[in-house]
Design a protein around this motif. Sequence first.
Motif, PDB file in Angstrom:
ATOM      1  N   GLY A 101      37.775  26.712 -21.111  1.00 30.06           N
ATOM      2  CA  GLY A 101      38.187  25.975 -22.535  1.00 30.06           C
ATOM      3  C   GLY A 101      37.740  24.789 -22.181  1.00 30.06           C
ATOM      4  N   ARG A 102      38.222  23.973 -20.873  1.00 28.06           N
ATOM      5  CA  ARG A 102      37.962  22.413 -21.280  1.00 28.06           C
ATOM      6  C   ARG A 102      36.759  22.027 -20.686  1.00 28.06           C
ATOM      7  NH1 ARG A 102      42.019  22.415 -15.940  1.00 28.06           N
ATOM      8  NH2 ARG A 102      42.708  24.201 -17.151  1.00 28.06           N
ATOM      9  N   ALA A 103      35.592  22.981 -20.212  1.00 27.60           N
ATOM     10  CA  ALA A 103      34.379  22.613 -20.272  1.00 27.60           C
ATOM     11  C   ALA A 103      33.872  22.517 -21.689  1.00 27.60           C
ATOM     12  CB  ALA A 103      33.643  23.591 -19.328  1.00 27.60           C
ATOM     13  N   ALA A 104      34.213  23.473 -22.580  1.00 27.79           N
ATOM     14  CA  ALA A 104      33.804  23.270 -23.874  1.00 27.79           C
ATOM     15  C   ALA A 104      34.570  22.084 -24.688  1.00 27.79           C
ATOM     16  CB  ALA A 104      34.232  24.524 -24.630  1.00 27.79           C
ATOM     17  N   GLU A 105      35.676  21.793 -24.268  1.00 30.75           N
ATOM     18  CA  GLU A 105      35.999  20.353 -24.723  1.00 30.75           C
ATOM     19  C   GLU A 105      35.544  19.269 -24.234  1.00 30.75           C
ATOM     20  OE1 GLU A 105      40.149  20.852 -23.401  1.00 30.75           O
ATOM     21  OE2 GLU A 105      40.745  22.386 -24.789  1.00 30.75           O
ATOM     22  N   ARG A 106      35.186  19.157 -23.031  1.00 30.00           N
ATOM     23  CA  ARG A 106      34.752  17.966 -22.778  1.00 30.00           C
ATOM     24  C   ARG A 106      33.203  17.911 -23.001  1.00 30.00           C
ATOM     25  NH1 ARG A 106      30.621  18.082 -18.991  1.00 30.00           N
ATOM     26  NH2 ARG A 106      31.253  19.872 -18.289  1.00 30.00           N
ATOM     27  N   HIS A 124      47.632  17.873 -29.510  1.00 29.45           N
ATOM     28  CA  HIS A 124      46.516  18.101 -28.317  1.00 29.45           C
ATOM     29  C   HIS A 124      47.116  19.000 -27.373  1.00 29.45           C
ATOM     30  CE1 HIS A 124      44.673  14.852 -30.643  1.00 29.45           C
ATOM     31  NE2 HIS A 124      43.669  15.316 -30.105  1.00 29.45           N
ATOM     32  N   PHE A 125      46.393  19.800 -26.915  1.00 29.04           N
ATOM     33  CA  PHE A 125      46.795  20.455 -25.364  1.00 29.04           C
ATOM     34  C   PHE A 125      46.511  19.356 -24.176  1.00 29.04           C
ATOM     35  CE2 PHE A 125      46.006  23.278 -21.756  1.00 29.04           C
ATOM     36  CZ  PHE A 125      47.331  23.620 -21.537  1.00 29.04           C
ATOM     37  N   ASP A 126      47.125  19.405 -23.299  1.00 23.40           N
ATOM     38  CA  ASP A 126      46.930  18.384 -22.181  1.00 23.40           C
ATOM     39  C   ASP A 126      45.279  18.359 -21.957  1.00 23.40           C
ATOM     40  OD1 ASP A 126      46.647  20.885 -20.688  1.00 23.40           O
ATOM     41  OD2 ASP A 126      47.809  20.315 -18.963  1.00 23.40           O
ATOM     42  N   THR A 127      44.644  19.220 -21.708  1.00 23.53           N
ATOM     43  CA  THR A 127      43.137  19.142 -21.329  1.00 23.53           C
ATOM     44  C   THR A 127      42.446  18.513 -22.607  1.00 23.53           C
ATOM     45  OG1 THR A 127      42.455  21.377 -21.841  1.00 23.53           O
ATOM     46  CG2 THR A 127      43.327  20.941 -19.646  1.00 23.53           C
ATOM     47  N   THR A 128      42.965  18.838 -23.756  1.00 19.10           N
ATOM     48  CA  THR A 128      41.979  18.631 -24.699  1.00 19.10           C
ATOM     49  C   THR A 128      42.087  17.124 -24.966  1.00 19.10           C
ATOM     50  OG1 THR A 128      43.059  20.324 -25.931  1.00 19.10           O
ATOM     51  CG2 THR A 128      41.686  18.958 -27.093  1.00 19.10           C
ATOM     52  N   ARG A 129      43.629  16.639 -24.964  1.00 21.05           N
ATOM     53  CA  ARG A 129      43.783  15.175 -24.818  1.00 21.05           C
ATOM     54  C   ARG A 129      43.094  14.272 -23.886  1.00 21.05           C
ATOM     55  NH1 ARG A 129      47.783  11.574 -26.675  1.00 21.05           N
ATOM     56  NH2 ARG A 129      48.592  13.123 -27.790  1.00 21.05           N
ATOM     57  N   ILE A 182      42.266  21.465 -35.236  1.00 19.33           N
ATOM     58  CA  ILE A 182      43.724  22.416 -35.197  1.00 19.33           C
ATOM     59  C   ILE A 182      43.839  23.506 -34.159  1.00 19.33           C
ATOM     60  CG2 ILE A 182      44.988  23.915 -36.605  1.00 19.33           C
ATOM     61  CD1 ILE A 182      44.092  22.876 -39.004  1.00 19.33           C
ATOM     62  N   THR A 183      44.725  23.327 -33.350  1.00 15.17           N
ATOM     63  CA  THR A 183      45.118  24.164 -32.391  1.00 15.17           C
ATOM     64  C   THR A 183      45.862  25.394 -32.912  1.00 15.17           C
ATOM     65  OG1 THR A 183      45.172  22.428 -30.895  1.00 15.17           O
ATOM     66  CG2 THR A 183      45.862  24.459 -30.091  1.00 15.17           C
ATOM     67  N   ILE A 184      44.952  26.596 -32.490  1.00 17.12           N
ATOM     68  CA  ILE A 184      45.918  27.884 -33.020  1.00 17.12           C
ATOM     69  C   ILE A 184      46.111  28.831 -31.756  1.00 17.12           C
ATOM     70  CG2 ILE A 184      45.148  27.734 -35.343  1.00 17.12           C
ATOM     71  CD1 ILE A 184      43.096  30.031 -34.884  1.00 17.12           C
ATOM     72  N   ALA A 217      40.666  27.415 -30.684  1.00 10.42           N
ATOM     73  CA  ALA A 217      40.859  28.946 -30.646  1.00 10.42           C
ATOM     74  C   ALA A 217      41.458  30.000 -29.814  1.00 10.42           C
ATOM     75  CB  ALA A 217      39.447  29.449 -31.300  1.00 10.42           C
ATOM     76  N   CYS A 218      41.974  29.302 -28.646  1.00 12.07           N
ATOM     77  CA  CYS A 218      42.411  30.056 -27.596  1.00 12.07           C
ATOM     78  C   CYS A 218      43.069  31.330 -28.164  1.00 12.07           C
ATOM     79  CB  CYS A 218      43.574  29.320 -26.648  1.00 12.07           C
ATOM     80  SG  CYS A 218      42.597  27.986 -26.037  1.00 12.07           S
ATOM     81  N   ARG A 219      43.984  31.101 -28.721  1.00 11.07           N
ATOM     82  CA  ARG A 219      45.064  32.291 -29.203  1.00 11.07           C
ATOM     83  C   ARG A 219      44.913  32.631 -30.805  1.00 11.07           C
ATOM     84  NH1 ARG A 219      47.337  28.406 -25.870  1.00 11.07           N
ATOM     85  NH2 ARG A 219      47.834  29.367 -23.837  1.00 11.07           N
ATOM     86  N   PHE A 220      43.496  32.926 -30.988  1.00  9.52           N
ATOM     87  CA  PHE A 220      43.349  32.996 -32.625  1.00  9.52           C
ATOM     88  C   PHE A 220      43.742  34.472 -32.916  1.00  9.52           C
ATOM     89  CE2 PHE A 220      39.828  36.216 -32.529  1.00  9.52           C
ATOM     90  CZ  PHE A 220      39.309  36.369 -31.188  1.00  9.52           C
TER      91      PHE A 220
HETATM   92  C1  PLP Z   1      45.644  25.272 -26.600  1.00 10.30           C
HETATM   93  C2  PLP Z   1      44.689  25.199 -25.220  1.00 10.30           C
HETATM   94  N1  PLP Z   1      43.598  24.671 -25.400  1.00 10.30           N
HETATM   95  C3  PLP Z   1      42.998  24.427 -24.405  1.00 10.30           C
HETATM   96  C4  PLP Z   1      43.157  25.019 -23.073  1.00 10.30           C
HETATM   97  C5  PLP Z   1      42.167  24.961 -22.042  1.00 10.30           C
HETATM   98  O1  PLP Z   1      41.665  25.949 -21.555  1.00 10.30           O
HETATM   99  P1  PLP Z   1      41.148  26.209 -19.980  1.00 10.30           P
HETATM  100  O2  PLP Z   1      42.319  26.531 -19.184  1.00 10.30           O
HETATM  101  O3  PLP Z   1      40.283  27.618 -20.078  1.00 10.30           O
HETATM  102  O4  PLP Z   1      40.154  25.274 -19.502  1.00 10.30           O
HETATM  103  C6  PLP Z   1      44.166  25.585 -23.060  1.00 10.30           C
HETATM  104  C7  PLP Z   1      44.657  26.172 -21.661  1.00 10.30           C
HETATM  105  O5  PLP Z   1      45.858  26.706 -21.475  1.00 10.30           O
HETATM  106  C8  PLP Z   1      45.183  25.667 -24.116  1.00 10.30           C
HETATM  107  O6  PLP Z   1      46.446  26.364 -24.178  1.00 10.30           O
END
Ligand code: PLP
Length: 459
Positions: A101-106, A124-129, A182-184, A217-220
């Motif tokens: 996920g964080r590679a997509a975010e970056r 924001h999730f920590d990696t998103t922030r 939006i984080t779901i 969309a992690c937990r869509f």
């Molecule tokens: C809501 C949310 N976004 C993004 C991520 C980042 O995903 P990844 O750990 O695959 O880089 C996570 C991971 O826990 C997450 O819970």
Amino acid sequence: MAARSIIEPFRIKSVEPIRMTTPAERERFLVEAAYNPFLLRAQYVLIDLLTDSGTGAMSSEQWASIMRGDESYAGATSFYRFESVVQDIFGFRYVLPTHQGRAAERILFTTVCKPGDVVPNNTHFDTTRASVEYAGARAVDLPIPEGREPATIHPFKGNMDVGALEALVDEVGADRVPLVMITITNNSGGGQPVSMENVRQVSAVCRSHGIPLYIDACRFAENSWFIREREAGYQDRTPREIARELFSYADGCTMSAKKDGLVNIGGFLATNNEMVARAESRLLILTEGFPTYGGLAGRDLEAMATGLHDALEEDYLRYRIASTAYLGQRLTETGVPIVQPPGGHAIYIDAASMLAHIPARMFPGQALVAALYLEGGIRAVEIGTVMFGATNEQTGEETTAPMELVRLAIPRRVYTQSHIDYVCEVVADVYAKRADIPGLRMVWQAPPLRHFTARFETV
Ligand SMILES: Cc1ncc(COP(=O)(O)O)c(C=O)c1O
């Protein structure tokens, strides 16, 4: 009479041993790990609730898909299967695989943000922030007020505060908001779902200002199930139909498939915007890989394609949400304060309330994490001041987080009800001894994302 137990809708074909440690051993391992669960060796953990990310068990269909992986560098059949599954479920035109996920975010935030921009999110999730801030933009959390109150019951506590979003856009100007996210479900806010109505309203605000809406969309699939259970008009819709409608209000998404993709590694970035997709592809090639594999093997793309289908199975989602609620209900009966109502993938203990004798600057969440490991070999994670706070370099003072939570994240299809019963017993024992749990002092840290490597001592 119909049976009432919601059983695990699978049987076990392959097993992995776990082993108990003695209290003396755990004490030693914890000191060696400087009271940080990320520094513990997994072999010394009995029940691992550190994260639900990449820790799930794959189905026999996924393992079969793995054997079909096409490992061609370019144009692999596995990519086209993966792409069509993502297009079918999520409805976005351009699909870029990433290693997580964080590679997509970056890639997304590097492409669309410039210094001085503002990115709103429900939370924001920590990696998103970290990605937003790394791109020079400001990450602003806009949960509804109920989302910040652990004990308050609300069916969609993950919702974004639409009025606050409008006020923020008016204040900074739409040209400084490159996207709204939006984080779901809302992981950092307690794994709480977001309603269809809320996504629709946020989308309307975004569209009226010409701002793209992206979904984390992690937990869509879990969020879709909550909509079906709790939102009027969705009871007869399938999780797939609900997901499809949800994403129809957005312009793109980031996905860590390590959650509702039911894989151990993988993710993607999707968008409807051709120009953005082109710019993102260039960055993808530079840092992840050619666009038809994006840092993954062909077999990983196959496992993701099958996993995304598995995650939308009704029996699976019914069991998944019920088993998390079971843990929450048992802890509540014991008196343990948790974020109410239980979320989809995890139970969040309110450490500030359970360990009221430990001030936030002595990290009550981290202290509880240590106590759970010492008591029964359970590994959990702090979601509080260690994760979201910061130390002022000049004064040494701590900026504390709005909530001090401990997350018990449940890996998908891994633990049975007796494992969860054991967790309930250990948490109850820790709860009984809560007055004796000491606070912690942080003796070393490396921001950003300091929680992964910070070191502590007991006070
Ligand atoms: C809501 C949310 N976004 C993004 C991520 C980042 O995903 P990844 O750990 O695959 O880089 C996570 C991971 O826990 C997450 O819970």
